[in-house]
Design a protein around this motif. Structure first.
Motif, PDB file in Angstrom:
ATOM      1  N   LYS A 167       0.812  -1.226   0.000  1.00 45.22           N
ATOM      2  CA  LYS A 167       0.000   0.000   0.000  1.00 45.22           C
ATOM      3  C   LYS A 167       0.842   1.270   0.000  1.00 45.22           C
ATOM      4  O   LYS A 167       0.417   2.323   0.505  1.00 45.22           O
ATOM      5  N   PHE A 168       2.054   1.206  -0.559  1.00 45.77           N
ATOM      6  CA  PHE A 168       2.864   2.407  -0.708  1.00 45.77           C
ATOM      7  C   PHE A 168       2.253   3.321  -1.766  1.00 45.77           C
ATOM      8  O   PHE A 168       1.479   2.881  -2.620  1.00 45.77           O
ATOM      9  N   ASP A 169       2.631   4.599  -1.740  1.00 40.45           N
ATOM     10  CA  ASP A 169       2.303   5.463  -2.858  1.00 40.45           C
ATOM     11  C   ASP A 169       3.391   5.287  -3.926  1.00 40.45           C
ATOM     12  O   ASP A 169       4.342   4.527  -3.734  1.00 40.45           O
ATOM     13  N   PHE A 170       3.243   5.970  -5.056  1.00 41.53           N
ATOM     14  CA  PHE A 170       4.185   5.789  -6.159  1.00 41.53           C
ATOM     15  C   PHE A 170       5.619   6.176  -5.782  1.00 41.53           C
ATOM     16  O   PHE A 170       6.577   5.531  -6.209  1.00 41.53           O
ATOM     17  N   VAL A 171       5.770   7.228  -4.988  1.00 43.88           N
ATOM     18  CA  VAL A 171       7.112   7.702  -4.645  1.00 43.88           C
ATOM     19  C   VAL A 171       7.844   6.684  -3.783  1.00 43.88           C
ATOM     20  O   VAL A 171       8.990   6.302  -4.054  1.00 43.88           O
ATOM     21  N   ASN A 172       7.198   6.206  -2.710  1.00 47.93           N
ATOM     22  CA  ASN A 172       7.822   5.218  -1.830  1.00 47.93           C
ATOM     23  C   ASN A 172       7.999   3.883  -2.547  1.00 47.93           C
ATOM     24  O   ASN A 172       8.995   3.178  -2.328  1.00 47.93           O
ATOM     25  N   ALA A 173       7.042   3.527  -3.404  1.00 42.15           N
ATOM     26  CA  ALA A 173       7.167   2.291  -4.179  1.00 42.15           C
ATOM     27  C   ALA A 173       8.342   2.378  -5.133  1.00 42.15           C
ATOM     28  O   ALA A 173       9.100   1.411  -5.313  1.00 42.15           O
ATOM     29  N   ALA A 174       8.526   3.549  -5.758  1.00 42.68           N
ATOM     30  CA  ALA A 174       9.653   3.745  -6.677  1.00 42.68           C
ATOM     31  C   ALA A 174      10.977   3.655  -5.931  1.00 42.68           C
ATOM     32  O   ALA A 174      11.951   3.065  -6.426  1.00 42.68           O
ATOM     33  N   GLY A 175      11.040   4.227  -4.738  1.00 42.25           N
ATOM     34  CA  GLY A 175      12.269   4.193  -3.953  1.00 42.25           C
ATOM     35  C   GLY A 175      12.650   2.788  -3.533  1.00 42.25           C
ATOM     36  O   GLY A 175      13.795   2.354  -3.722  1.00 42.25           O
ATOM     37  N   ASN A 176      11.700   2.052  -2.973  1.00 47.06           N
ATOM     38  CA  ASN A 176      11.977   0.677  -2.545  1.00 47.06           C
ATOM     39  C   ASN A 176      12.240  -0.230  -3.744  1.00 47.06           C
ATOM     40  O   ASN A 176      13.102  -1.114  -3.704  1.00 47.06           O
ATOM     41  N   GLY A 177      11.494  -0.002  -4.820  1.00 50.65           N
ATOM     42  CA  GLY A 177      11.713  -0.793  -6.025  1.00 50.65           C
ATOM     43  C   GLY A 177      13.083  -0.549  -6.625  1.00 50.65           C
ATOM     44  O   GLY A 177      13.724  -1.467  -7.139  1.00 50.65           O
ATOM     45  N   LYS A 178      13.549   0.700  -6.556  1.00 51.83           N
ATOM     46  CA  LYS A 178      14.846   1.028  -7.137  1.00 51.83           C
ATOM     47  C   LYS A 178      15.983   0.340  -6.395  1.00 51.83           C
ATOM     48  O   LYS A 178      16.978  -0.059  -7.017  1.00 51.83           O
ATOM     49  N   ILE A 179      15.853   0.186  -5.079  1.00 51.01           N
ATOM     50  CA  ILE A 179      16.873  -0.536  -4.319  1.00 51.01           C
ATOM     51  C   ILE A 179      16.991  -1.974  -4.804  1.00 51.01           C
ATOM     52  O   ILE A 179      18.085  -2.494  -5.050  1.00 51.01           O
ATOM     53  N   LEU A 180      15.847  -2.647  -4.965  1.00 55.61           N
ATOM     54  CA  LEU A 180      15.863  -4.034  -5.452  1.00 55.61           C
ATOM     55  C   LEU A 180      16.357  -4.088  -6.895  1.00 55.61           C
ATOM     56  O   LEU A 180      17.044  -5.034  -7.290  1.00 55.61           O
ATOM     57  N   ASN A 181      16.002  -3.070  -7.672  1.00 56.62           N
ATOM     58  CA  ASN A 181      16.468  -2.994  -9.052  1.00 56.62           C
ATOM     59  C   ASN A 181      17.992  -2.878  -9.108  1.00 56.62           C
ATOM     60  O   ASN A 181      18.650  -3.481  -9.959  1.00 56.62           O
ATOM     61  N   PHE A 182      18.543  -2.110  -8.169  1.00 55.45           N
ATOM     62  CA  PHE A 182      20.006  -1.986  -8.095  1.00 55.45           C
ATOM     63  C   PHE A 182      20.650  -3.322  -7.739  1.00 55.45           C
ATOM     64  O   PHE A 182      21.658  -3.718  -8.329  1.00 55.45           O
ATOM     65  N   VAL A 183      20.047  -4.028  -6.783  1.00 58.28           N
ATOM     66  CA  VAL A 183      20.582  -5.333  -6.380  1.00 58.28           C
ATOM     67  C   VAL A 183      20.598  -6.305  -7.557  1.00 58.28           C
ATOM     68  O   VAL A 183      21.593  -6.987  -7.808  1.00 58.28           O
ATOM     69  N   SER A 184      19.496  -6.351  -8.306  1.00 62.50           N
ATOM     70  CA  SER A 184      19.438  -7.266  -9.453  1.00 62.50           C
ATOM     71  C   SER A 184      20.396  -6.828 -10.548  1.00 62.50           C
ATOM     72  O   SER A 184      21.035  -7.660 -11.203  1.00 62.50           O
ATOM     73  N   ASN A 185      20.525  -5.509 -10.765  1.00 65.31           N
ATOM     74  CA  ASN A 185      21.426  -5.002 -11.795  1.00 65.31           C
ATOM     75  C   ASN A 185      22.888  -5.316 -11.482  1.00 65.31           C
ATOM     76  O   ASN A 185      23.628  -5.803 -12.342  1.00 65.31           O
ATOM     77  N   ILE A 186      23.320  -5.008 -10.261  1.00 65.73           N
ATOM     78  CA  ILE A 186      24.724  -5.208  -9.906  1.00 65.73           C
ATOM     79  C   ILE A 186      25.065  -6.696  -9.871  1.00 65.73           C
ATOM     80  O   ILE A 186      26.165  -7.110 -10.249  1.00 65.73           O
ATOM     81  N   THR A 187      24.101  -7.511  -9.446  1.00 66.52           N
ATOM     82  CA  THR A 187      24.324  -8.956  -9.427  1.00 66.52           C
ATOM     83  C   THR A 187      24.463  -9.499 -10.842  1.00 66.52           C
ATOM     84  O   THR A 187      25.388 -10.262 -11.144  1.00 66.52           O
ATOM     85  N   ALA A 188      23.531  -9.082 -11.718  1.00 63.20           N
ATOM     86  CA  ALA A 188      23.580  -9.515 -13.111  1.00 63.20           C
ATOM     87  C   ALA A 188      24.865  -9.035 -13.782  1.00 63.20           C
ATOM     88  O   ALA A 188      25.484  -9.764 -14.570  1.00 63.20           O
ATOM     89  N   PHE A 189      25.268  -7.804 -13.470  1.00 60.80           N
ATOM     90  CA  PHE A 189      26.508  -7.255 -14.029  1.00 60.80           C
ATOM     91  C   PHE A 189      27.707  -8.136 -13.670  1.00 60.80           C
ATOM     92  O   PHE A 189      28.542  -8.450 -14.523  1.00 60.80           O
ATOM     93  N   ILE A 190      27.797  -8.523 -12.411  1.00 58.84           N
ATOM     94  CA  ILE A 190      28.929  -9.350 -11.958  1.00 58.84           C
ATOM     95  C   ILE A 190      28.945 -10.695 -12.675  1.00 58.84           C
ATOM     96  O   ILE A 190      29.997 -11.162 -13.133  1.00 58.84           O
ATOM     97  N   VAL A 191      27.768 -11.314 -12.801  1.00 57.94           N
ATOM     98  CA  VAL A 191      27.693 -12.617 -13.473  1.00 57.94           C
ATOM     99  C   VAL A 191      28.050 -12.478 -14.950  1.00 57.94           C
ATOM    100  O   VAL A 191      28.804 -13.286 -15.501  1.00 57.94           O
ATOM    101  N   PHE A 192      27.512 -11.454 -15.620  1.00 59.07           N
ATOM    102  CA  PHE A 192      27.842 -11.222 -17.030  1.00 59.07           C
ATOM    103  C   PHE A 192      29.341 -10.964 -17.189  1.00 59.07           C
ATOM    104  O   PHE A 192      29.962 -11.403 -18.160  1.00 59.07           O
ATOM    105  N   ALA A 193      29.923 -10.228 -16.236  1.00 61.09           N
ATOM    106  CA  ALA A 193      31.363  -9.926 -16.300  1.00 61.09           C
ATOM    107  C   ALA A 193      32.189 -11.197 -16.179  1.00 61.09           C
ATOM    108  O   ALA A 193      33.173 -11.395 -16.905  1.00 61.09           O
ATOM    109  N   ILE A 194      31.798 -12.070 -15.254  1.00 64.27           N
ATOM    110  CA  ILE A 194      32.507 -13.351 -15.080  1.00 64.27           C
ATOM    111  C   ILE A 194      32.431 -14.178 -16.354  1.00 64.27           C
ATOM    112  O   ILE A 194      33.390 -14.861 -16.734  1.00 64.27           O
ATOM    113  N   GLU A 195      31.296 -14.089 -17.041  1.00 64.09           N
ATOM    114  CA  GLU A 195      31.098 -14.834 -18.292  1.00 64.09           C
ATOM    115  C   GLU A 195      31.722 -14.137 -19.499  1.00 64.09           C
ATOM    116  O   GLU A 195      31.659 -14.638 -20.619  1.00 64.09           O
TER     117      GLU A 195
END
Length: 248
Positions: A167-195
């Motif tokens: 039940k977040f509003d768009f601003v808080n949802a965007a903030g929390n979502g962006k943190i998870l987006n960063f986690v998935s991005n940096i993780t994917a980056f590391i795996v792609f780099a290893i490959e």
């Protein structure tokens, strides 16, 4: 040189939009492909560049107090695991098997948000329950896997999930979502780099412009709030759908 300029401009715009409502991959990934970069290399290089943008945006949202770290600490590890599995899978299979499912989900998110005029306009978050935490952790893993495997619309799915589950509003949802987006991005980056699936020369230039795009996009989101995020969110949701349809 022309291709670098083109990629930097696309990267700035992608990061600006993505920091507000997700969907930046709709701009940056096709740009890398148009520059003649092979598909898997394009995905990997995009993850490298977009990691800098998502970090910049996450930092600004955190400073503004729009991130619930008591909640994120349970969700982030599952996003990390999901992203690793997603990248490992995409290197083995054809991404197009996901298209029909993602098209249906994106259409639902866009149409539902369009007709629910008050969705995400007010922050009605009260507390985290066992049920909402379980749903949130499932969301974190699923979108983490999807972001590592394919990506377009991942940020939008996270925003929608945070609004519907917590039940977040768009601003808080965007903030929390962006943190998870960063986690998935940096993780994917590391795996792609290893490959060995990243072209760092192009990626560094694009990353610099993505940082600026994320800075200005996040600033706009925090200043204008849900009134800005909601329409861009709807536009990007339908943009993902059109992109997928044209790719078939």
């Amino acid at each position: 040189m022309i291709s670098i300029i083109f990629l930097c401009a696309a990267g700035f715009l992608a990061a600006f939009v993505d920091s507000i409502a997700g969907g930046g991959g709709l701009i940056s990934v096709p740009a890398f492909l148009m520059a003649g970069i092979p598909p898997h290399i394009a995905l990997g290089t995009n993850k490298f560049s977009s990691s800098t943008a998502s970090f910049t945006s996450s930092l600004k949202f955190a400073i503004s107090g729009k991130i619930n770290f008591n909640l994120i600490k349970f969700m982030a590890p599952l996003t990390l695991v999901g992203s690793i599995l997603g990248v490992k899978t995409v290197l083995l299979v054809d991404q197009r098997i996901l298209y029909p499912l993602v098209m249906v989900l994106v259409l639902f998110v866009g149409v539902y948000t369009f007709f629910q005029k008050n969705l995400g306009m007010n922050n009605n978050f009260t507390e985290v329950t066992k049920n909402t935490l379980a749903l949130g952790m499932l969301l974190a893993f699923t979108v983490g896997f999807y972001d590592g495997f394919f990506g377009p619309g991942a940020g939008s799915f996270l925003i929608f999930g945070f609004i519907k589950i917590f039940k977040f509003d768009f601003v808080n949802a965007a903030g929390n979502g962006k943190i998870l987006n960063f986690v998935s991005n940096i993780t994917a980056f590391i795996v792609f780099a290893i490959e060995g699936k990243i072209w760092f020369f192009q990626g560094i230039f694009v990353a610099i412009f993505m940082i600026f795009g994320a800075h200005f996009g996040t600033k706009a989101a925090l200043t204008k709030g849900a009134k800005l995020i909601r329409p861009i969110f709807i536009i990007m949701s339908f943009g993902v759908l059109v992109k997928l349809v044209l790719t078939l």
